[in-house]
Motif scaffolding. Sequence first.
Motif, PDB file in Angstrom:
ATOM      1  N   SER A   5       0.846  -1.191   0.000  1.00  0.00           N
ATOM      2  CA  SER A   5       0.000   0.000   0.000  1.00  0.00           C
ATOM      3  C   SER A   5       0.877   1.235   0.000  1.00  0.00           C
ATOM      4  O   SER A   5       1.953   1.240   0.596  1.00  0.00           O
ATOM      5  N   ASP A  69      -0.723   2.960  -9.386  1.00  0.00           N
ATOM      6  CA  ASP A  69      -1.487   2.362  -8.281  1.00  0.00           C
ATOM      7  C   ASP A  69      -1.437   3.240  -7.044  1.00  0.00           C
ATOM      8  O   ASP A  69      -2.445   3.410  -6.347  1.00  0.00           O
ATOM      9  N   GLU A  73      -4.715   4.884  -5.242  1.00  0.00           N
ATOM     10  CA  GLU A  73      -4.989   4.637  -3.825  1.00  0.00           C
ATOM     11  C   GLU A  73      -5.145   5.953  -3.069  1.00  0.00           C
ATOM     12  O   GLU A  73      -5.997   6.065  -2.167  1.00  0.00           O
ATOM     13  N   TRP A 113     -15.847   5.007 -10.088  1.00  0.00           N
ATOM     14  CA  TRP A 113     -14.542   4.353 -10.048  1.00  0.00           C
ATOM     15  C   TRP A 113     -14.165   3.892  -8.645  1.00  0.00           C
ATOM     16  O   TRP A 113     -13.231   3.085  -8.478  1.00  0.00           O
ATOM     17  N   PRO A 116     -14.605  -0.332  -7.779  1.00  0.00           N
ATOM     18  CA  PRO A 116     -13.529  -1.297  -8.092  1.00  0.00           C
ATOM     19  C   PRO A 116     -12.244  -1.040  -7.331  1.00  0.00           C
ATOM     20  O   PRO A 116     -11.538  -1.991  -6.967  1.00  0.00           O
ATOM     21  N   LEU A 117     -11.936   0.225  -7.048  1.00  0.00           N
ATOM     22  CA  LEU A 117     -10.701   0.521  -6.311  1.00  0.00           C
ATOM     23  C   LEU A 117     -10.804   0.082  -4.855  1.00  0.00           C
ATOM     24  O   LEU A 117      -9.825  -0.375  -4.264  1.00  0.00           O
ATOM     25  N   GLY A 119     -12.259  -2.443  -3.809  1.00  0.00           N
ATOM     26  CA  GLY A 119     -12.034  -3.883  -3.785  1.00  0.00           C
ATOM     27  C   GLY A 119     -10.618  -4.279  -4.157  1.00  0.00           C
ATOM     28  O   GLY A 119     -10.223  -5.426  -3.981  1.00  0.00           O
ATOM     29  N   ARG A 120      -9.852  -3.323  -4.671  1.00  0.00           N
ATOM     30  CA  ARG A 120      -8.497  -3.624  -5.151  1.00  0.00           C
ATOM     31  C   ARG A 120      -7.429  -3.329  -4.110  1.00  0.00           C
ATOM     32  O   ARG A 120      -6.405  -4.016  -4.048  1.00  0.00           O
ATOM     33  N   TYR A 121      -7.654  -2.296  -3.289  1.00  0.00           N
ATOM     34  CA  TYR A 121      -6.621  -1.843  -2.361  1.00  0.00           C
ATOM     35  C   TYR A 121      -6.995  -2.151  -0.911  1.00  0.00           C
ATOM     36  O   TYR A 121      -8.103  -2.600  -0.620  1.00  0.00           O
ATOM     37  N   ASN A 123      -7.448  -0.092   1.635  1.00  0.00           N
ATOM     38  CA  ASN A 123      -8.324   0.864   2.315  1.00  0.00           C
ATOM     39  C   ASN A 123      -7.815   1.205   3.720  1.00  0.00           C
ATOM     40  O   ASN A 123      -8.567   1.116   4.708  1.00  0.00           O
TER      41      ASN A 123
END
Length: 245
Positions: A5, A69, A73, A113, A116-117, A119-121, A123
Amino acid sequence: MARASVWLEEKGGKGGRSGQPSGLDRARITSVTVRLLDADGLDKFSMRRLAAELNVTAMSVYWYVDTKDDLLELALDAAFGELALPDAAVGDWRAQLRALATEYRALLVRHPWLSPLAGRYLNIGPHSLAFSRVVQQVVRRAGLPAHGVTGAISAVFQFVYGYGTIESHFAERVAAAGMTPDEYFDTAMNAVTETPATAQIVEESRDLMAARGGDTVAEMLDRDFTFALDLLIAGIEAMVAKGAP
């Protein structure tokens, strides 16, 4: 090695490297990123497009972030900063939970947007953590046993995540079609009622659609969301009343 991260890296809490180009800072870069994501969507976002908007070279942006990325984030956490958070120490937990859920739904719709982000990072940015902390504090005050708190949070906010995500997809389809939500809904309903394979299903649910109420798509979405959220809150209350094991 898997990416961790931006918040766990050395630059995560800093404005950038020393000797960075003048006229830029991480806050401005992140703000423009959010604006471009809102305007163009996640698929069309690029570092080149961002640099052009900032009137700098792409390499200038990399003084502040190592990768695309990292920047996404940062934008994700900036969006979470838009949420209004209550004082979780006072007030009715039910009203606060409804307000937090409603705010989160609106955020997902406002920024398609984000879904999806999220669920990707991981948080774990400061705004995301602040939101998670307040949610936890509010749900704790409902009176559930400690082992049931995370389950209750999941029930409410995974529902909101799903509802807001689908609603944001609908909004994108409406915009792409150049219609209002009501026009798009009417067009879609006319199409499915004229197709034998789907007409019967629509006819079978006609009474449910009528009972759902609402003269506009927005009203129908709001009523469904409110009722579903009420069901979840009632479920928490029921578990507290029976003394969930």
